[in-house]
Design a protein around this motif. Sequence first.
Motif, short mmCIF file in Angstrom:
data_model
loop_
_atom_site.label_atom_id
_atom_site.label_comp_id
_atom_site.label_asym_id
_atom_site.label_seq_id
_atom_site.Cartn_x
_atom_site.Cartn_y
_atom_site.Cartn_z
N HIS A 25 1.90 15.38 89.06
CA HIS A 25 1.61 16.79 88.45
C HIS A 25 0.39 17.14 88.08
O HIS A 25 -0.33 16.42 87.70
N HIS B 35 -1.64 19.29 85.99
CA HIS B 35 -0.99 19.81 84.81
C HIS B 35 -1.95 20.69 84.32
O HIS B 35 -3.25 20.64 84.33
N HIS C 246 -0.92 13.78 86.13
CA HIS C 246 -0.34 12.66 85.56
C HIS C 246 1.03 12.39 86.49
O HIS C 246 1.63 13.39 87.02
N HIS D 216 4.73 12.43 87.06
CA HIS D 216 5.96 13.36 86.35
C HIS D 216 7.34 12.76 86.51
O HIS D 216 8.10 13.71 87.10
N HIS E 222 4.78 22.61 76.87
CA HIS E 222 3.89 22.83 77.85
C HIS E 222 4.84 23.80 78.93
O HIS E 222 6.20 23.38 79.33
N HIS F 201 4.82 25.08 82.86
CA HIS F 201 4.15 25.00 84.21
C HIS F 201 4.03 26.32 84.89
O HIS F 201 4.53 27.11 84.62
N PHE G 110 9.04 24.38 85.18
CA PHE G 110 9.46 23.59 84.39
C PHE G 110 8.84 23.93 82.95
O PHE G 110 7.54 24.30 83.02
N HIS H 33 8.77 22.12 79.15
CA HIS H 33 9.41 21.02 78.17
C HIS H 33 8.57 20.76 77.06
O HIS H 33 7.07 20.91 77.30
N HIS I 39 6.14 17.84 75.58
CA HIS I 39 5.04 16.95 76.03
C HIS I 39 5.09 15.89 75.31
O HIS I 39 4.23 14.86 75.83
#
Length: 536
Positions: free
Chosen positions: A59, A61, A104, A106, A440, A442, A497, A499, A501
Amino acid sequence: SRVRHYKFNVVLRKATRLCSTKPIVTVNGQFPGPTLYAREGDTVLVKVVNHVKYNLSIHWHGIRQLRTGWADGPAYITQCPIQLGQSYVYNFTITGQRGTLFWHAHILWLRATVHGGIVILPKLGVPYPFPTPHKEAVLVLAEWWKSDTEAVINEALKSGLAPNVSDAHTINGLPGSISNCPTQRGFTLPVQRGKTYLLRIINAALNEELFFKVAGHKLTVVEVDATYVKPFKTDTVLITPGQTTNVLLTADRKSGKYMVAISPFMDAPIAVDNKTGIATMHYTGTLATSLTTNTNPPPQNATQIANTFTNSLRSLNSKNYPAKVPLTIDHHLLFTVGLGINPCPSCKAANGSRVVASINNITFVMPTTALLQAHFFKTKGVFSTDFPGNPPHKFNYSGPGPKNLQTTSGTKLYKLQYNSTVELVLQDTGIVTPENHPIHLHGFNFFEVGRGIGNFNPKTDAKKFNLVDPVERNTIGVPSGGWTAIRFRADNPGVWFMHCHLEVHTTWGLKMAFLVENGKGPQQSLLPPPRDLPKC
Ligand code: C2O
């Protein structure tokens, strides 16, 4: 603008930290992984080749991925994972963004070692809106476990209890000699007397919000999450997992060595973790017999220091970089975020129950195929679009809460029309215990228009919102026992997404996704998937 090609070979490598050695998953054998450099407007192609036994996805980020959700990377959300021996080219254009972000893994807990910086320079000829630094340095903050991180989380899921905390905090992959392994060295940052440096700080840790300090030096914050802020001076930076912070540091001392320290901010009162990660800033060419260590890492529960930092953040909101805060709102949403306890007959260690996490009391269930594909190809039965805009129960969210409020589960999305505007209040719950949640989103940046302690009050709190120069970012720390309000415009079609973190909370189900429909105009719809998109 140019096209930049990168190749990421995902390989196992043995690494020694804290006097013990274990194999870790890396990109190109590096930990942290390579820094990706680009300029605003560039197109980036990263060919990721998976040589390890774990399924994998990467991902980018904070990269907005306008219409290119296929390159966003969260496994089972925008793509099926890349399997052993397979590859996938992430292809995206960096539009309207410049600053520090990071990439990072994912999937699973592979993010622990599979991560690295993204540096987006302004367009050629466009200066920073602050004095040009003499040099720049990327500082990646992370955590280190002596044991295998996949084993750590699997054991926790079996027992129903919280996973072990890490054994060290690292700066650019190194814990420093404060650990219980005296020969362990830390990262060294060379500086020249009188010069100013831009430090690009990234919190890539799995489960720790962190304080960052440099002994004897003030820091001037100039950017967070690849958006410019009004510069302000501070001793301490607070940075949650998923956030990035750029600071200017002037080497205004004569000589010597100064301690750079990171330490946790109250993430989990249940698992106290007071370890400090140490690096050294060294005035080059000067004698340094001893280390200046007066950083006084804030105590774990230094809420005051954290609040002072957070409340100082404002968008730059200049002529060139205006804050485009949505002023009219189509969707007023209130999402509770927090932990819960569900029955688990096999969880002996936790007395037949297990810790879960939820948004609006729904523990998100990961599908076995990618949501974006299911959306694009109109596959039925993968997800529903009935994610509730409000919590199912009214209670004293920030208080001890009703006992035994079990969560329900499902793969539910919240649908947004193209270009509609959203105000989302993220409210922490104290059902199990109040906790910080770095949330976070996306595919978007959002504005943090307000925050407070206790329960959000739509009548009184909304009146105090900052709609002029609120900080713009992609990851926001919801305060323990409090709330934060964000606003964004749904101008990016796809499945996005959202979520916590803190990786452990994501694993427990503190996640959901928005489905943004295509617009009617040209360039308002999701592009078709690339041909090499991995299959499940
Ligand atoms: Cu940095 Cu969904 O993550």
